[in-house]
Design an enzyme around this catalytic site. Structure first.
Site, mmCIF file in Angstrom:
data_model
loop_
_atom_site.group_PDB
_atom_site.id
_atom_site.type_symbol
_atom_site.label_atom_id
_atom_site.label_comp_id
_atom_site.label_asym_id
_atom_site.label_seq_id
_atom_site.Cartn_x
_atom_site.Cartn_y
_atom_site.Cartn_z
ATOM 1 N N LYS A 127 0.868 -1.182 0.000
ATOM 2 C CA LYS A 127 0.000 0.000 0.000
ATOM 3 C C LYS A 127 0.895 1.219 0.000
ATOM 4 C CE LYS A 127 -4.399 -1.072 2.211
ATOM 5 N NZ LYS A 127 -4.261 -2.521 2.387
ATOM 6 N N ASP B 20 11.719 10.972 -6.074
ATOM 7 C CA ASP B 20 11.157 10.264 -4.922
ATOM 8 C C ASP B 20 11.935 8.971 -4.646
ATOM 9 O OD1 ASP B 20 9.401 9.975 -2.802
ATOM 10 O OD2 ASP B 20 7.790 9.104 -4.007
HETATM 11 P P1 ATP Z 1 4.509 6.063 -1.475
HETATM 12 O O1 ATP Z 1 3.219 5.831 -2.127
HETATM 13 O O2 ATP Z 1 4.404 6.937 -0.277
HETATM 14 O O3 ATP Z 1 5.569 6.535 -2.416
HETATM 15 P P2 ATP Z 1 5.417 3.317 -1.565
HETATM 16 O O4 ATP Z 1 6.524 3.522 -2.551
HETATM 17 O O5 ATP Z 1 5.655 2.294 -0.497
HETATM 18 O O6 ATP Z 1 5.035 4.665 -0.839
HETATM 19 P P3 ATP Z 1 3.897 2.053 -3.623
HETATM 20 O O7 ATP Z 1 4.827 2.472 -4.702
HETATM 21 O O8 ATP Z 1 2.455 2.058 -3.913
HETATM 22 O O9 ATP Z 1 4.094 2.930 -2.334
HETATM 23 O O10 ATP Z 1 4.340 0.591 -3.198
HETATM 24 C C1 ATP Z 1 3.853 -0.040 -2.047
HETATM 25 C C2 ATP Z 1 4.591 -1.335 -1.786
HETATM 26 O O11 ATP Z 1 4.204 -2.289 -2.783
HETATM 27 C C3 ATP Z 1 6.112 -1.251 -1.902
HETATM 28 O O12 ATP Z 1 6.722 -0.876 -0.682
HETATM 29 C C4 ATP Z 1 6.475 -2.689 -2.296
HETATM 30 O O13 ATP Z 1 6.537 -3.482 -1.139
HETATM 31 C C5 ATP Z 1 5.280 -3.123 -3.121
HETATM 32 N N1 ATP Z 1 5.524 -3.018 -4.569
HETATM 33 C C6 ATP Z 1 5.390 -1.925 -5.347
HETATM 34 N N2 ATP Z 1 5.677 -2.183 -6.637
HETATM 35 C C7 ATP Z 1 6.008 -3.492 -6.687
HETATM 36 C C8 ATP Z 1 6.439 -4.388 -7.748
HETATM 37 N N3 ATP Z 1 6.562 -3.968 -8.998
HETATM 38 N N4 ATP Z 1 6.720 -5.663 -7.420
HETATM 39 C C9 ATP Z 1 6.601 -6.087 -6.141
HETATM 40 N N5 ATP Z 1 6.219 -5.320 -5.108
HETATM 41 C C10 ATP Z 1 5.928 -4.033 -5.370
#
Ligand code: ATP
Ligand code: MG
Length: 295
Positions: free
Chosen positions: A25, A139
């Site tokens: 998330k 970011d």
């Molecule tokens: P923010 O939205 O504040 O930048 P974030 O980077 O944690 O935070 P998301 O980019 O939505 O938010 O990702 C959430 C989580 O989902 C990540 O921390 C990771 O664990 C998982 N995730 C994201 N993209 C992938 C992917 N391509 N493959 C596997 N896991 C993923």
């Protein structure tokens, strides 16, 4: 079995994928593990709720297309994106180790030799973004650096912060964390590619020590003050090699003109000092903490 889907195919359809489970998330929405019905391939599906005008949406779609045609092994592949019912869905390469943030929760700290191997890949991703695509990530943080069981490390969400900014309706609102922002950026000044290098320095320091380098701030202004007024954080020299300390210091120069570019940093002695150890990053990432596979 139908042939595997490649990013350039443009043949993915939301109706052809099954949700397996939620894997993460973020502030923009959720990330799910999904499986393509016909090829059995796994992908990560990121859904971002947006509330924007048609023109902005088209711009967002154009930016995501740029990501889609990036051909770099150090960036998470974007297969396709859709706009549907007020949400942008992005089909991404599934990285089965999750993010560096997830890894840090399991291992607490990453040893220098492994960190050097990770950092080399992140820098190659940054070199591609900065020098070939002329994109500032904006970011870079542990949750946007993804890993897999093959020992591959890839940068994700390049350009996504810009998208979120645009979709929030105001020009310069930022959604996410200010923690990794360089002094020039957090204080509202001009910032460029070299701002990403500051973020990289903080990420490396956090991975090495297991702690975010600044004391917890109660609010934005406390953080701003710490980043702008205090000396840059550095690793405790008795626990880390001189080369690592020098690498972090090259990234965490408060004056952006004194900071090194991604290309220059790739030649830093820290990155080659453990070469003879032939670190098996795949084995390390696979065995770290609980088993990696998230399905
Ligand atoms: P923010 O939205 O504040 O930048 P974030 O980077 O944690 O935070 P998301 O980019 O939505 O938010 O990702 C959430 C989580 O989902 C990540 O921390 C990771 O664990 C998982 N995730 C994201 N993209 C992938 C992917 N391509 N493959 C596997 N896991 C993923
Ligand atoms: Mg992210």
């Amino acid at each position: 079995m139908p042939p595997v889907i490649k990013p350039s195919d443009n043949q993915l359809n939301l109706a052809d994928i099954d949700a397996v489970k939620v894997i993460g998330k973020g502030s923009g929405g959720i990330v799910q593990l999904v499986r393509h019905k016909w090829t059995g391939q796994f992908f990560a599906l990121k859904v971002i709720q947006v509330n924007v005008l048609e023109s902005v949406r088209r711009q967002i779609a154009r930016e995501l297309k740029i990501n889609q045609c990036s051909q770099c092994p150090f960036l998470v592949v974007c297969y396709q994106c859709f706009y549907d019912n007020g949400a942008i869905s992005i089909v991404l390469e599934y990285m089965d180790g999750g993010s560096l943030a997830d890894l840090l929760k399991k291992v607490r700290t990453i040893p220098e030799p492994h960190l050097a191997a990770i950092c080399k890949q992140v820098l190659q991703g940054l070199i591609y973004l900065h020098h070939e695509k002329h994109i500032i990530h904006r970011d870079l943080k542990p949750s946007n650096i993804l890993i897999n069981h093959r020992g591959e490390v890839k940068i994700s969400d390049f350009g996504v912060s810009v998208i979120l900014t645009k979709s929030s309706g105001q020009r310069d609102t930022f959604i996410g964390t200010y923690n990794y922002m360089s002094p020039e950026r957090i204080s509202g000044g001009n910032h460029g590619y070299i701002s990403d290098i500051w973020s990289l320095g903080l990420v490396m320091l956090e991975c090495a020590t297991g702690q975010f380098p600044y004391p917890p701030a109660d609010n934005f202004f406390e953080l701003l003050q710490a980043v702008v007024e205090q000396p840059s954080p550095c690793p405790p020299p008795d626990r880390f090699s001189q080369e690592f300390c020098s690498f972090v210091s090259a990234c965490l120069q408060k004056n952006p003109n004194d900071r090194q570019s991604a290309g220059a940093l790739l030649k830093h002695p820290f990155l080659s000092m453990y070469d003879s150890q032939n670190v098996d990053l795949g084995a390390y990432l696979t065995n770290a903490g609980s088993p990696l596979a998230t399905f």
